[in-house]
Design a protein around this motif. Sequence first.
Motif, mmCIF file in Angstrom:
data_model
loop_
_atom_site.group_PDB
_atom_site.id
_atom_site.type_symbol
_atom_site.label_atom_id
_atom_site.label_comp_id
_atom_site.label_asym_id
_atom_site.label_seq_id
_atom_site.Cartn_x
_atom_site.Cartn_y
_atom_site.Cartn_z
ATOM 1 N N VAL A 35 42.716 36.090 30.355
ATOM 2 C CA VAL A 35 43.388 36.026 31.673
ATOM 3 C C VAL A 35 44.875 36.756 31.260
ATOM 4 O O VAL A 35 45.523 36.095 30.373
ATOM 5 N N LEU A 36 45.150 37.757 31.678
ATOM 6 C CA LEU A 36 46.421 38.410 31.456
ATOM 7 C C LEU A 36 47.415 38.368 32.746
ATOM 8 O O LEU A 36 46.941 38.698 33.515
ATOM 9 N N ASN A 37 48.505 37.639 32.395
ATOM 10 C CA ASN A 37 49.668 37.611 33.742
ATOM 11 C C ASN A 37 50.631 38.631 33.083
ATOM 12 O O ASN A 37 51.235 38.523 32.220
ATOM 13 N N ILE A 38 50.722 39.659 34.212
ATOM 14 C CA ILE A 38 51.925 40.614 33.803
ATOM 15 C C ILE A 38 52.974 40.303 34.917
ATOM 16 O O ILE A 38 52.970 40.910 35.920
ATOM 17 N N LEU A 73 38.976 41.120 30.618
ATOM 18 C CA LEU A 73 40.292 41.047 30.759
ATOM 19 C C LEU A 73 40.558 40.854 32.302
ATOM 20 O O LEU A 73 40.419 42.000 33.112
ATOM 21 N N LEU A 74 40.881 39.589 32.700
ATOM 22 C CA LEU A 74 41.190 39.428 34.096
ATOM 23 C C LEU A 74 42.786 39.694 34.358
ATOM 24 O O LEU A 74 43.469 38.626 33.377
ATOM 25 N N VAL A 75 43.316 40.304 35.078
ATOM 26 C CA VAL A 75 44.833 40.533 35.303
ATOM 27 C C VAL A 75 45.285 40.108 36.760
ATOM 28 O O VAL A 75 44.694 40.380 37.835
ATOM 29 N N GLY A 92 51.944 43.171 37.752
ATOM 30 C CA GLY A 92 51.566 44.375 36.937
ATOM 31 C C GLY A 92 50.194 44.658 37.301
ATOM 32 O O GLY A 92 49.790 45.779 37.114
ATOM 33 N N ALA A 93 49.433 43.824 37.982
ATOM 34 C CA ALA A 93 48.230 44.342 38.270
ATOM 35 C C ALA A 93 47.996 45.087 39.565
ATOM 36 O O ALA A 93 46.908 45.807 39.710
ATOM 37 N N GLN A 94 49.311 45.141 39.983
ATOM 38 C CA GLN A 94 49.458 46.390 41.370
ATOM 39 C C GLN A 94 49.767 47.791 40.696
ATOM 40 O O GLN A 94 49.967 48.462 41.769
ATOM 41 N N THR A 150 42.154 39.439 38.871
ATOM 42 C CA THR A 150 41.492 37.970 38.998
ATOM 43 C C THR A 150 40.910 37.809 40.261
ATOM 44 O O THR A 150 39.913 37.121 40.333
ATOM 45 N N GLN A 151 41.260 38.681 41.203
ATOM 46 C CA GLN A 151 40.497 38.535 42.526
ATOM 47 C C GLN A 151 39.041 38.795 42.450
ATOM 48 O O GLN A 151 38.331 38.255 43.260
#
Length: 369
Positions: free
Chosen positions: A166-169, A293-295, A299-301, A321-322
């Motif tokens: 899980v990647l949080n940007i 890799l779930l973002v 940054g996911a946008q 992640t949606q």
Amino acid sequence: MDNPELYIGIMSGTSMDGVDSALVSLTGNTIKLLAHDSLPMPESIKQRLLNICLGQPTNLHEIGQLDHQLGHLYAHAVEQLLARSGYRPEQITAIGNHGQTVFHQPTGETPFTIQLGDANILATRTGITTVADFRRKDIALGGQGAPLVPAFHQTIFNATDSTLVVLNIGGIANISVLTTDKRVIGYDTGPGNVLMDYWCAQHTGRAYDEDGQWARQGKLDLALLQRLKQDTYFSQPAPKSTGREWFNLAWLESKLAGLSVNQQDVQRTLCELTAQTISEQVNQYAQGAAPQLLVCGGGAQNALLMERLQANLPTWLVAPTQAKGVDGDYMEAMAFAWLAQRRIHGLPSNLPEVTGAKRSTSLGVIYLP
């Protein structure tokens, strides 16, 4: 905890673009997002916070003012969320509030972290028990105080026969690695949006580069990219965490010193810096035939950034992640609702293998209305 309890999580991150709030139902380890909202960060508060983060002179009077103003801002965010969702304060077990980080120095002779936003104001104005100050106990136990969200990711996601990351940007990028043998690894990989936002704001007047459109007008500067990637943070072993104290406009300008650069080329290269420094860390944990890799986070946008992540991780499924039914914009707010639940019930909420703390503990300080 067999009966459902309602919690509110509040998050204002490194980007400081707003206050995200999430109202969730928690039953054991099952979490359901019932309502969410976002309150813009007033520009006057944001600029003063940025000045402090960038090391400009301040004083206790200004720190106290900001602590007070943020306390009321967070209370307003909760009141607005409740008004729009139709829930009442007496239905909420507790609020989990991260607060606004203004300095994070988890190493050295005097490790510390500072989050502003008076939780006494939040609790008394809303009438809801509030949990805040989540990071300092972990630091007192020798940890980084960050990242704290991997424990939440472990709860809501499961790796099976392939790695799930899980990647949080946000301003800074961080990863939670869920391995096939049930281990959890997590740390900050380096800049997420922070450098791109700085550069975009300075040269276009826009707060961020929507969809990476401005970066697409530039070309990748490989020499500059290599200069940026030589920073010592990227080669430090985990556990590690960082913030604007390290990656800021002064840092970028020092790397650009003596170079003749095109503005769009720099933006394109900063996007690639984020993509590559994330991908190089993620790829070393690849296990199984279908690693994911779930973002989440802002940054996911950024379409260009997502494209570059997929290009740098050709054997991985890269998706927001949606795709797993979790709203990526409110992931961190939900995490702090979960952390509040853990504190209210006295349950451990840090992962020593992630933060480096000497032992697990229940994080956060409880403020009664």
